[in-house]
Design a protein around this motif. Structure first.
Motif, PDB file in Angstrom:
ATOM      1  N   THR A   1       0.854  -1.192   0.000  1.00  0.00           N
ATOM      2  CA  THR A   1       0.000   0.000   0.000  1.00  0.00           C
ATOM      3  C   THR A   1       0.885   1.236   0.000  1.00  0.00           C
ATOM      4  OG1 THR A   1      -0.076  -0.006   2.408  1.00  0.00           O
ATOM      5  CG2 THR A   1      -1.824  -1.208   1.255  1.00  0.00           C
ATOM      6  N   GLY A   2       0.376   2.296  -0.551  1.00  0.00           N
ATOM      7  CA  GLY A   2       1.127   3.545  -0.615  1.00  0.00           C
ATOM      8  C   GLY A   2       1.190   4.239   0.733  1.00  0.00           C
ATOM      9  N   LEU A   3       2.120   5.182   0.851  1.00  0.00           N
ATOM     10  CA  LEU A   3       2.253   5.962   2.074  1.00  0.00           C
ATOM     11  C   LEU A   3       1.331   7.164   2.024  1.00  0.00           C
ATOM     12  CD1 LEU A   3       6.136   6.085   2.484  1.00  0.00           C
ATOM     13  CD2 LEU A   3       4.543   4.631   3.707  1.00  0.00           C
ATOM     14  N   SER A   4       0.791   7.521   3.181  1.00  0.00           N
ATOM     15  CA  SER A   4      -0.003   8.743   3.247  1.00  0.00           C
ATOM     16  C   SER A   4       0.944   9.940   3.293  1.00  0.00           C
ATOM     17  CB  SER A   4      -0.901   8.735   4.485  1.00  0.00           C
ATOM     18  OG  SER A   4      -0.107   8.866   5.647  1.00  0.00           O
ATOM     19  N   VAL A   5       0.385  11.132   3.195  1.00  0.00           N
ATOM     20  CA  VAL A   5       1.208  12.347   3.219  1.00  0.00           C
ATOM     21  C   VAL A   5       1.918  12.470   4.560  1.00  0.00           C
ATOM     22  CG1 VAL A   5       1.136  14.867   3.115  1.00  0.00           C
ATOM     23  CG2 VAL A   5      -0.258  13.523   1.554  1.00  0.00           C
ATOM     24  N   VAL A   6       1.223  12.166   5.635  1.00  0.00           N
ATOM     25  CA  VAL A   6       1.813  12.269   6.970  1.00  0.00           C
ATOM     26  C   VAL A   6       2.941  11.255   7.137  1.00  0.00           C
ATOM     27  CG1 VAL A   6       1.321  12.040   9.439  1.00  0.00           C
ATOM     28  CG2 VAL A   6      -0.339  13.143   7.939  1.00  0.00           C
ATOM     29  N   GLU A   7       2.729  10.039   6.668  1.00  0.00           N
ATOM     30  CA  GLU A   7       3.777   9.020   6.749  1.00  0.00           C
ATOM     31  C   GLU A   7       4.994   9.402   5.916  1.00  0.00           C
ATOM     32  OE1 GLU A   7       1.137   4.973   7.424  1.00  0.00           O
ATOM     33  OE2 GLU A   7       1.478   5.710   5.387  1.00  0.00           O
TER      34      GLU A   7
END
Length: 97
Positions: A40-46
């Protein structure tokens, strides 16, 4: 003579870059390879935490440890020109030697 060499080097670098860009095919990124299993992709915060906050925290920790564990003698430190520093007398230098 220098201008010719610089122009020749610039032309070579530009030509090489252009050829590399033309030969790399972005369409190959659309086809999946065997065994390719992306997560899964990373969120902006991650992403910000991983690539911005983590390096800044590591830098701060290392700098803090260096400052706290500094055991150098004050007399060996380099003084900044224009600041007032305590001048050593000949008696102090002889006493330490």
């Amino acid at each position: 003579m220098d201008k010719k060499n610089a122009l020749r080097a610039g032309a070579l670098a530009a030509g090489t870059t252009l050829m590399m860009l033309l030969m790399s095919s972005p369409a190959l990124a659309l086809t999946r390879d065997d065994g390719d299993d992306p997560g899964t992709g990373l969120s902006v915060v991650e992403t910000l935490g991983l690539y911005v906050l983590a390096p800044l925290a590591l830098f701060a920790i290392i700098a803090g440890l260096v400052m706290v564990l500094d055991r150098s003698h004050p007399d060996h430190r380099v003084s900044i020109p224009g600041t007032k520093s305590k001048a050593k007398t000949k008696g102090e230098v002889a006493a330490k030697a």
